[in-house]
Motif scaffolding. Structure first.
Motif, PDB file in Angstrom:
ATOM      1  N   ALA A 169       6.658   0.889   7.376  1.00  0.00           N
ATOM      2  CA  ALA A 169       6.804   0.532   5.956  1.00  0.00           C
ATOM      3  C   ALA A 169       6.706  -0.976   5.755  1.00  0.00           C
ATOM      4  CB  ALA A 169       8.130   1.063   5.417  1.00  0.00           C
ATOM      5  N   ARG A 170       7.415  -1.725   6.572  1.00  0.00           N
ATOM      6  CA  ARG A 170       7.363  -3.182   6.428  1.00  0.00           C
ATOM      7  C   ARG A 170       5.956  -3.700   6.700  1.00  0.00           C
ATOM      8  NH1 ARG A 170      11.250  -7.629   9.475  1.00  0.00           N
ATOM      9  NH2 ARG A 170       9.804  -9.351   9.499  1.00  0.00           N
ATOM     10  N   GLN A 171       5.316  -3.184   7.733  1.00  0.00           N
ATOM     11  CA  GLN A 171       3.964  -3.618   8.059  1.00  0.00           C
ATOM     12  C   GLN A 171       3.009  -3.318   6.902  1.00  0.00           C
ATOM     13  OE1 GLN A 171       2.867  -5.188  10.720  1.00  0.00           O
ATOM     14  NE2 GLN A 171       4.655  -5.121  12.049  1.00  0.00           N
ATOM     15  N   TRP A 172       3.124  -2.120   6.346  1.00  0.00           N
ATOM     16  CA  TRP A 172       2.212  -1.720   5.283  1.00  0.00           C
ATOM     17  C   TRP A 172       2.419  -2.568   4.024  1.00  0.00           C
ATOM     18  CZ3 TRP A 172      -1.908  -0.522   3.133  1.00  0.00           C
ATOM     19  CH2 TRP A 172      -1.999   0.003   1.845  1.00  0.00           C
ATOM     20  N   PHE A 173       3.659  -2.788   3.624  1.00  0.00           N
ATOM     21  CA  PHE A 173       3.905  -3.585   2.434  1.00  0.00           C
ATOM     22  C   PHE A 173       3.436  -5.024   2.628  1.00  0.00           C
ATOM     23  CE2 PHE A 173       7.376  -0.410   1.329  1.00  0.00           C
ATOM     24  CZ  PHE A 173       6.624   0.175   0.334  1.00  0.00           C
ATOM     25  N   CYS A 174       3.617  -5.565   3.815  1.00  0.00           N
ATOM     26  CA  CYS A 174       3.151  -6.926   4.086  1.00  0.00           C
ATOM     27  C   CYS A 174       1.632  -6.998   3.985  1.00  0.00           C
ATOM     28  CB  CYS A 174       3.611  -7.384   5.472  1.00  0.00           C
ATOM     29  SG  CYS A 174       5.368  -7.802   5.562  1.00  0.00           S
ATOM     30  N   LEU A 175       0.954  -5.987   4.498  1.00  0.00           N
ATOM     31  CA  LEU A 175      -0.504  -5.954   4.406  1.00  0.00           C
ATOM     32  C   LEU A 175      -0.946  -5.782   2.949  1.00  0.00           C
ATOM     33  CD1 LEU A 175      -1.277  -3.693   7.494  1.00  0.00           C
ATOM     34  CD2 LEU A 175      -2.136  -6.023   7.179  1.00  0.00           C
ATOM     35  N   ARG A 176      -0.310  -4.856   2.265  1.00  0.00           N
ATOM     36  CA  ARG A 176      -0.727  -4.530   0.896  1.00  0.00           C
ATOM     37  C   ARG A 176      -0.531  -5.708  -0.058  1.00  0.00           C
ATOM     38  NH1 ARG A 176       1.642   0.547  -2.656  1.00  0.00           N
ATOM     39  NH2 ARG A 176       0.418   0.181  -4.539  1.00  0.00           N
ATOM     40  N   ASP A 178      -5.598   4.161   6.960  1.00  0.00           N
ATOM     41  CA  ASP A 178      -6.611   5.146   6.599  1.00  0.00           C
ATOM     42  C   ASP A 178      -7.545   4.530   5.557  1.00  0.00           C
ATOM     43  OD1 ASP A 178      -5.388   5.353   4.042  1.00  0.00           O
ATOM     44  OD2 ASP A 178      -4.130   7.022   4.697  1.00  0.00           O
ATOM     45  N   ALA A 179      -8.559   5.284   5.166  1.00  0.00           N
ATOM     46  CA  ALA A 179      -9.576   4.753   4.259  1.00  0.00           C
ATOM     47  C   ALA A 179      -8.986   4.336   2.912  1.00  0.00           C
ATOM     48  CB  ALA A 179     -10.670   5.793   4.056  1.00  0.00           C
ATOM     49  N   ASP A 180      -8.046   5.124   2.378  1.00  0.00           N
ATOM     50  CA  ASP A 180      -7.443   4.787   1.086  1.00  0.00           C
ATOM     51  C   ASP A 180      -6.652   3.487   1.168  1.00  0.00           C
ATOM     52  OD1 ASP A 180      -8.479   6.978  -0.223  1.00  0.00           O
ATOM     53  OD2 ASP A 180      -6.740   8.247   0.180  1.00  0.00           O
ATOM     54  N   GLN A 181      -5.933   3.309   2.259  1.00  0.00           N
ATOM     55  CA  GLN A 181      -5.165   2.074   2.426  1.00  0.00           C
ATOM     56  C   GLN A 181      -6.080   0.864   2.571  1.00  0.00           C
ATOM     57  OE1 GLN A 181      -2.900   3.517   5.797  1.00  0.00           O
ATOM     58  NE2 GLN A 181      -1.022   3.605   4.582  1.00  0.00           N
ATOM     59  N   LEU A 182      -7.177   1.037   3.308  1.00  0.00           N
ATOM     60  CA  LEU A 182      -8.125  -0.067   3.463  1.00  0.00           C
ATOM     61  C   LEU A 182      -8.747  -0.454   2.127  1.00  0.00           C
ATOM     62  CD1 LEU A 182      -9.929   0.730   6.839  1.00  0.00           C
ATOM     63  CD2 LEU A 182      -8.669  -1.353   6.277  1.00  0.00           C
ATOM     64  N   ARG A 183      -8.998   0.511   1.288  1.00  0.00           N
ATOM     65  CA  ARG A 183      -9.566   0.217  -0.029  1.00  0.00           C
ATOM     66  C   ARG A 183      -8.593  -0.611  -0.866  1.00  0.00           C
ATOM     67  NH1 ARG A 183     -10.860   5.863   0.257  1.00  0.00           N
ATOM     68  NH2 ARG A 183     -13.017   6.153   0.943  1.00  0.00           N
ATOM     69  N   LYS A 184      -7.297  -0.374  -0.677  1.00  0.00           N
ATOM     70  CA  LYS A 184      -6.302  -1.101  -1.463  1.00  0.00           C
ATOM     71  C   LYS A 184      -6.183  -2.555  -1.026  1.00  0.00           C
ATOM     72  CE  LYS A 184      -3.417   2.884  -2.653  1.00  0.00           C
ATOM     73  NZ  LYS A 184      -2.098   3.561  -2.472  1.00  0.00           N
ATOM     74  N   ILE A 185      -6.370  -2.816   0.260  1.00  0.00           N
ATOM     75  CA  ILE A 185      -6.177  -4.194   0.730  1.00  0.00           C
ATOM     76  C   ILE A 185      -7.485  -4.944   0.932  1.00  0.00           C
ATOM     77  CG2 ILE A 185      -4.016  -3.534   1.860  1.00  0.00           C
ATOM     78  CD1 ILE A 185      -5.469  -3.772   4.549  1.00  0.00           C
ATOM     79  N   LYS A 186      -8.610  -4.203   0.965  1.00  0.00           N
ATOM     80  CA  LYS A 186      -9.909  -4.849   1.168  1.00  0.00           C
ATOM     81  C   LYS A 186     -10.911  -4.294   0.162  1.00  0.00           C
ATOM     82  CE  LYS A 186     -11.316  -6.256   5.029  1.00  0.00           C
ATOM     83  NZ  LYS A 186     -11.972  -6.423   6.336  1.00  0.00           N
ATOM     84  N   PRO A 187     -11.094  -4.952  -0.962  1.00  0.00           N
ATOM     85  CA  PRO A 187     -12.019  -4.449  -1.989  1.00  0.00           C
ATOM     86  C   PRO A 187     -13.413  -4.186  -1.442  1.00  0.00           C
ATOM     87  CG  PRO A 187     -10.727  -6.264  -2.847  1.00  0.00           C
ATOM     88  CD  PRO A 187     -10.435  -6.203  -1.368  1.00  0.00           C
ATOM     89  N   ASP A 212     -10.833   1.959  13.135  1.00  0.00           N
ATOM     90  CA  ASP A 212     -10.487   1.990  14.557  1.00  0.00           C
ATOM     91  C   ASP A 212      -9.527   0.871  14.956  1.00  0.00           C
ATOM     92  OD1 ASP A 212     -12.175   4.155  14.890  1.00  0.00           O
ATOM     93  OD2 ASP A 212     -13.886   2.929  15.496  1.00  0.00           O
ATOM     94  N   TYR A 213      -9.243  -0.046  14.029  1.00  0.00           N
ATOM     95  CA  TYR A 213      -8.474  -1.233  14.379  1.00  0.00           C
ATOM     96  C   TYR A 213      -7.035  -1.152  13.881  1.00  0.00           C
ATOM     97  CZ  TYR A 213     -12.680  -3.606  15.954  1.00  0.00           C
ATOM     98  OH  TYR A 213     -13.806  -3.948  16.652  1.00  0.00           O
ATOM     99  N   HIS A 214      -6.151  -1.878  14.587  1.00  0.00           N
ATOM    100  CA  HIS A 214      -4.772  -2.055  14.143  1.00  0.00           C
ATOM    101  C   HIS A 214      -4.678  -3.371  13.368  1.00  0.00           C
ATOM    102  CE1 HIS A 214      -4.228   0.893  17.369  1.00  0.00           C
ATOM    103  NE2 HIS A 214      -3.075   1.206  16.804  1.00  0.00           N
ATOM    104  N   TRP A 215      -3.814  -3.370  12.342  1.00  0.00           N
ATOM    105  CA  TRP A 215      -3.751  -4.503  11.433  1.00  0.00           C
ATOM    106  C   TRP A 215      -2.365  -5.113  11.367  1.00  0.00           C
ATOM    107  CZ3 TRP A 215      -8.082  -6.100   8.656  1.00  0.00           C
ATOM    108  CH2 TRP A 215      -9.195  -5.244   8.716  1.00  0.00           C
ATOM    109  N   MET A 216      -2.329  -6.397  11.014  1.00  0.00           N
ATOM    110  CA  MET A 216      -1.089  -7.092  10.720  1.00  0.00           C
ATOM    111  C   MET A 216      -1.423  -8.198   9.727  1.00  0.00           C
ATOM    112  SD  MET A 216      -0.641  -9.046  14.385  1.00  0.00           S
ATOM    113  CE  MET A 216      -2.057  -9.868  15.152  1.00  0.00           C
ATOM    114  N   SER A 217      -0.411  -8.764   9.099  1.00  0.00           N
ATOM    115  CA  SER A 217      -0.646  -9.852   8.148  1.00  0.00           C
ATOM    116  C   SER A 217       0.142 -11.072   8.614  1.00  0.00           C
ATOM    117  CB  SER A 217      -0.221  -9.448   6.738  1.00  0.00           C
ATOM    118  OG  SER A 217       1.120  -9.002   6.727  1.00  0.00           O
ATOM    119  N   LEU A 218      -0.551 -12.201   8.709  1.00  0.00           N
ATOM    120  CA  LEU A 218       0.065 -13.421   9.223  1.00  0.00           C
ATOM    121  C   LEU A 218      -0.265 -14.607   8.325  1.00  0.00           C
ATOM    122  CD1 LEU A 218      -0.914 -13.014  12.997  1.00  0.00           C
ATOM    123  CD2 LEU A 218       1.297 -12.459  11.965  1.00  0.00           C
ATOM    124  N   CYS A 219       0.725 -15.469   8.097  1.00  0.00           N
ATOM    125  CA  CYS A 219       0.463 -16.708   7.376  1.00  0.00           C
ATOM    126  C   CYS A 219      -0.361 -17.622   8.276  1.00  0.00           C
ATOM    127  CB  CYS A 219       1.779 -17.388   6.975  1.00  0.00           C
ATOM    128  SG  CYS A 219       2.756 -17.984   8.381  1.00  0.00           S
TER     129      CYS A 219
END
Length: 217
Positions: free
Chosen positions: A127-134, A200-209, A166-173
């Motif tokens: 949850a924390r990872q996803w919200f940080c990415l989003r 997943d594809a829906d999540q990628l669409r939300k963070i990467k137009p 296929d990749y794992h994601w994180m968000s960093l300053c």
């Protein structure tokens, strides 16, 4: 609890205790301590502590009294997860987890700042990872951040031709992203206990137009 001997318990509190504050809160009565043993079914002391820390951060930011903030976030949780009214004194661990999820989304969506102590208490889970990415917040410090791959894309490789599912994601300053490149990904992950996630594809669409336009599939 840090020690037990017969009927005597030794407790260590999170902050320094002021005897004056304890006497003031007790209002002339004998101070008492409520000891709850986590049994895996009801809300855990750790969950309750996280919830109240988050609620205090929201109240401090909005200026609302904490009772109002509690009722507001309970209402959102009930609406989102379709559950009945509940109390933070004896709700289930599942309900507590749902409330933490709801509070986190509320804070990220409304750009409510976390105090350092509160940020460190937030579980470093999906949850924390996803919200940080989003919401493009650094998973380590909460500052504005960019998206980053856990796996190395590789020199000379077309970033727009890879399958980002296929990749794992994180968000960093910028500061922590620079540190990650300087120290190496494995050492960096171990130091901060980060758990990059797949999207997943829906999540990628939300963070990467650009993903919604068919780029990077």
């Amino acid at each position: 609890m840090t020690g037990i001997s017969g009927r005597n318990l030794t407790l260590t509190v999170d902050d320094e205790v002021s005897l004056y504050e304890v006497a003031k809160l007790a209002n002339g009565k004998q101070p008492s301590v409520d000891l709850q043993v986590e049994d895996g079914r009801s809300i855990s002391p750790d969950q309750r502590r996280k919830i109240w820390a988050l609620l205090r951060d929201i109240s401090d930011f909005t200026g609302d009294v904490i009772d109002y903030t509690e009722d507001l976030l309970k209402g959102y949780t009930r609406q989102i997860f379709g559950i009945e009214a509940y109390s933070l004194s004896d709700c289930s661990m599942t309900t507590a987890s749902n409330m933490i999820y709801t509070i986190l989304e509320f804070c990220f969506r409304n750009d409510i700042p976390f105090k350092t102590r509160t940020w460190d208490m937030i579980p470093n889970d999906y949850a924390r990872q996803w919200f940080c990415l989003r919401f493009k917040k650094c998973v380590i410090c909460g500052k504005p951040a960019d998206l980053a791959h856990f796996e190395t894309v590789g020199m000379g490789r077309n970033r727009y031709a890879i399958n980002e599912l296929d990749y794992h994601w994180m968000s960093l300053c910028r500061v922590h992203h620079t540190e990650q490149h300087a120290t190496g990904i494995d050492s960096f992950i171990a130091k901060y206990h980060i758990k990059p996630i797949k999207l997943d594809a829906d999540q990628l669409r939300k963070i990467k137009p650009q993903y919604a336009k068919g780029v990077g599939k």
